[in-house]
Design an enzyme around this catalytic site. Structure first.
Site, PDB file in Angstrom:
ATOM      1  N   ASP A 269       0.800  -1.224   0.000  1.00 22.17           N
ATOM      2  CA  ASP A 269       0.000   0.000   0.000  1.00 22.17           C
ATOM      3  C   ASP A 269       0.832   1.272   0.000  1.00 22.17           C
ATOM      4  OD1 ASP A 269      -2.172  -1.713   0.137  1.00 22.17           O
ATOM      5  OD2 ASP A 269      -2.252  -1.643   2.322  1.00 22.17           O
TER       6      ASP A 269
ATOM      7  N   GLY B 281       1.541   2.978  -2.583  1.00 19.81           N
ATOM      8  CA  GLY B 281       1.066   3.893  -3.618  1.00 19.81           C
ATOM      9  C   GLY B 281       1.524   3.446  -4.996  1.00 19.81           C
ATOM     10  N   LYS B 282       1.726   2.150  -5.132  1.00 19.70           N
ATOM     11  CA  LYS B 282       2.231   1.594  -6.406  1.00 19.70           C
ATOM     12  C   LYS B 282       1.296   1.898  -7.572  1.00 19.70           C
ATOM     13  CE  LYS B 282       2.258  -2.425  -4.364  1.00 19.70           C
ATOM     14  NZ  LYS B 282       2.024  -2.071  -2.958  1.00 19.70           N
TER      15      LYS B 282
ATOM     16  N   GLY C 135      -4.593  -4.234  -3.746  1.00 16.37           N
ATOM     17  CA  GLY C 135      -5.575  -3.202  -4.069  1.00 16.37           C
ATOM     18  C   GLY C 135      -4.777  -1.977  -4.458  1.00 16.37           C
ATOM     19  N   HIS C 136      -4.762  -1.660  -5.742  1.00 18.11           N
ATOM     20  CA  HIS C 136      -3.955  -0.545  -6.233  1.00 18.11           C
ATOM     21  C   HIS C 136      -4.875   0.602  -6.632  1.00 18.11           C
ATOM     22  CE1 HIS C 136      -0.346  -3.414  -7.182  1.00 18.11           C
ATOM     23  NE2 HIS C 136      -0.725  -3.442  -5.938  1.00 18.11           N
TER      24      HIS C 136
ATOM     25  N   GLN D  45       1.953  -6.006  -3.237  1.00 21.31           N
ATOM     26  CA  GLN D  45       2.411  -6.111  -1.850  1.00 21.31           C
ATOM     27  C   GLN D  45       3.713  -5.320  -1.663  1.00 21.31           C
ATOM     28  OE1 GLN D  45       1.385  -9.459  -3.393  1.00 21.31           O
ATOM     29  NE2 GLN D  45      -0.556  -8.551  -2.855  1.00 21.31           N
TER      30      GLN D  45
ATOM     31  N   THR E 108      -9.678  -4.792   1.603  1.00 18.33           N
ATOM     32  CA  THR E 108     -10.524  -5.315   2.681  1.00 18.33           C
ATOM     33  C   THR E 108     -11.208  -4.225   3.503  1.00 18.33           C
ATOM     34  OG1 THR E 108      -8.627  -5.315   4.163  1.00 18.33           O
ATOM     35  CG2 THR E 108      -9.056  -7.358   2.969  1.00 18.33           C
TER      36      THR E 108
ATOM     37  N   SER F  29       5.498  12.366  -3.730  1.00 18.76           N
ATOM     38  CA  SER F  29       4.061  12.411  -3.994  1.00 18.76           C
ATOM     39  C   SER F  29       3.375  13.171  -2.869  1.00 18.76           C
ATOM     40  CB  SER F  29       3.530  10.985  -4.102  1.00 18.76           C
ATOM     41  OG  SER F  29       2.121  10.986  -4.196  1.00 18.76           O
TER      42      SER F  29
END
Ligand code: GDP
Ligand code: IMO
Ligand code: MG
Length: 422
Positions: free
Chosen positions: A12, A14-15, A39-40, A223, A300, A411
């Site tokens: 998570d 920020g990929k 979850g991207h 991941q 999730t 970012s």
């Protein structure tokens, strides 16, 4: 050459956002491991998109997106992802290719994941319950079903045999798992029908030819390094190699064909699920990071645990991956903190160490912090490196010195445009 973009923490980082930002410079974006546990998130034009299996280059007309052999695909979730994209005028059939060698997540893999977690009780991994572990177990156990199997007429027989075996295995766990397999299977078959509309390829061959033709390829990690099956905080990890080597096995790219290795990290640290987290905060500072950073899992919805930046862990990840450039995300979330802390060493068995020991449970390591001055300035409207406040520049300079790798992107918000190149 194939460039890699990898998360350096517990996921998570920020990929999704950065892959989307970089896609204009690439011809192919390829996922190489993980599955719908990822979850991207991408944000542009006021819309937020969350992708799980589909590479984050999908919104750009110039790029082909490849789901590589190292990925595990759940046709049910995949169909939902495609359904969500329907309104965006994307020519999916010609933009998204799937490796025949990618493994399939069956409904019973998800059930096995749930049974395994329930049986572990307090020791549970905190899995996303997407069936990742059981699917990779079948892969390495040489029992799995692959996308290419769907091209054979007898695929349902193969499916049945595996699903029956799984049902018996669920019984072994001796936990109460309620399910209606008929319903789950109907959904699965529907998902498979959708998946079969896409082009299946021998992705290693495709990637090889693309390299030969001089195409620019970016491999998108899922991941993060600390969730790597070998190098992460085992057993609280995922079931794939999330580190650079995973791109070689997950796409069939030779090690000497890896170009830039872009490592992405948050200006602080988060973790979702169980497992050790030395710099975790249980105070107002942690609460502020979670609230301002909107730290809830994209897959999730679980709240993410938050803490200070852990340079010991970050150095380790830089080393394992051979990172050549860094990207620091969510600097904006730290605006307003008077003092920032950075973990520069661990106290371990009475000594100060600067590497990750075998066990980083909090009873074994205590973080040693360096304090730095914070900045008050709101960063979210900034567009140029020259506008960054001096205290943030000091923070960046310290990290660059410690990690010995330049930070090329800062970012300052979730949107595509909130990206500062240095
Ligand atoms: P991924 O799994 O690495 O793609 O990251 P996620 O999408 O799971 O989580 C990153 C979250 O942070 C998402 O909600 C992004 O929209 C958001 N995000 C990304 N970069 C920034 C940033 O620089 N600042 C802020 N405030 N949010 C960001
Ligand atoms: P992205 O790609 C954050 C975590 C889970 C759990 C552990 C094992 O969005 O960064 P699994 O479902 O793989 O069996 O879960 O790994 N996890 C992630 N945490 N981001 C992810 O992906 C994750 N994928 C898995 O929370 O602790
Ligand atoms: Mg995520």
């Amino acid at each position: 050459m194939v460039d890699l973009l990898l998360g350096l923490q517990w996921g998570d980082e920020g990929k999704g956002k950065i892959v989307d930002v970089l896609t204009k410079d690439y011809d192919i974006i390829a996922r190489f491991q993980g599955g719908p546990n990822a979850g991207h998130t991408l944000e542009f034009d006021g819309i937020k998109h969350v992708l799980h299996t589909i590479p984050s280059g999908i919104f750009h007309k110039n790029a082909i997106n490849v789901v590589g052999n190292g990925v595990v695909i759940d046709p049910v979730i995949f169909k939902k992802e495609l359904d969500n994209l329907e309104k965006f005028d994307i020519d999916i059939i010609s933009k998204l290719f799937i490796s025949r060698k990618a493994h399939l997540i069956l409904p019973t893999h998800r059930l096995l994941d749930a049974a395994s977690e329930a049986a572990k009780g307090k020791a549970k991994i905190g899995s996303t319950l997407k069936g990742i572990g059981p699917t990779y177990m079948d892969k390495t156990g040489r029992n799995g079903m692959r996308v290419g199997d769907l091209e054979f007429e007898n695929w349902k027989e193969k499916y049945r045999a595996l699903a029956d075996k799984h049902e018996a295995m669920i019984g072994f766990y001796n936990v109460d798992i309620q399910y209606d397999l008929t319903e789950l299977e109907a959904e699965f078959y529907e998902g498979v029908a959708t998946l079969k509309q896409l082009k299946f390829i021998d992705s290693e061959e495709y990637i090889f030819k693309a390299q030969d033709e001089g195409k620019k390829i970016l491999a998108e990690g899922a991941q993060g390094s600390l969730l790597d099956i070998d190098f992460g905080t085992y057993p609280f990890v995922t079931s794939s190699n999330t580190t650079a080597a995973g791109a070689c096995t997950g796409l069939g790219v030779a090690p000497n064909k890896i170009g830039r290795v872009l490592g992405i990290f948050k200006a602080y640290t988060t973790r979702v699920g169980s497992g050790p987290f030395p710099t975790e905060l249980f105070d107002n500072d942690g609460e502020t990071m979670g609230r301002v950073g909107n730290e809830f899992g994209a897959t999730t919805g679980r709240p993410r645990r938050c803490g200070w930046l852990d340079l010991v862990a970050l150095k380790y990840a830089v080393q394992i991956n051979g990172v050549t450039e860094l990207m620091m995300m969510k600097g904006d979330v730290l605006s307003g903190f008077k003092t920032l802390k950075l973990c520069t060493a661990y106290k371990y068995k009475g000594e100060e160490i600067q590497h990750l020991p075998y066990n980083i449970e909090s009873e074994n390591v205590t973080p040693v912090y360096k304090e730095m001055k914070g900045w008050a300035k709101d960063l979210t409207q900034l567009t140029k490196a020259e506008e960054l406040p001096p205290a943030l520049n000091d923070y960046i300079a310290f990290l660059e010195e410690q990690l010995n790798v330049p930070i090329k992107i800062v970012s300052v918000g979730p949107d595509r445009t909130q990206t500062i190149h240095r």
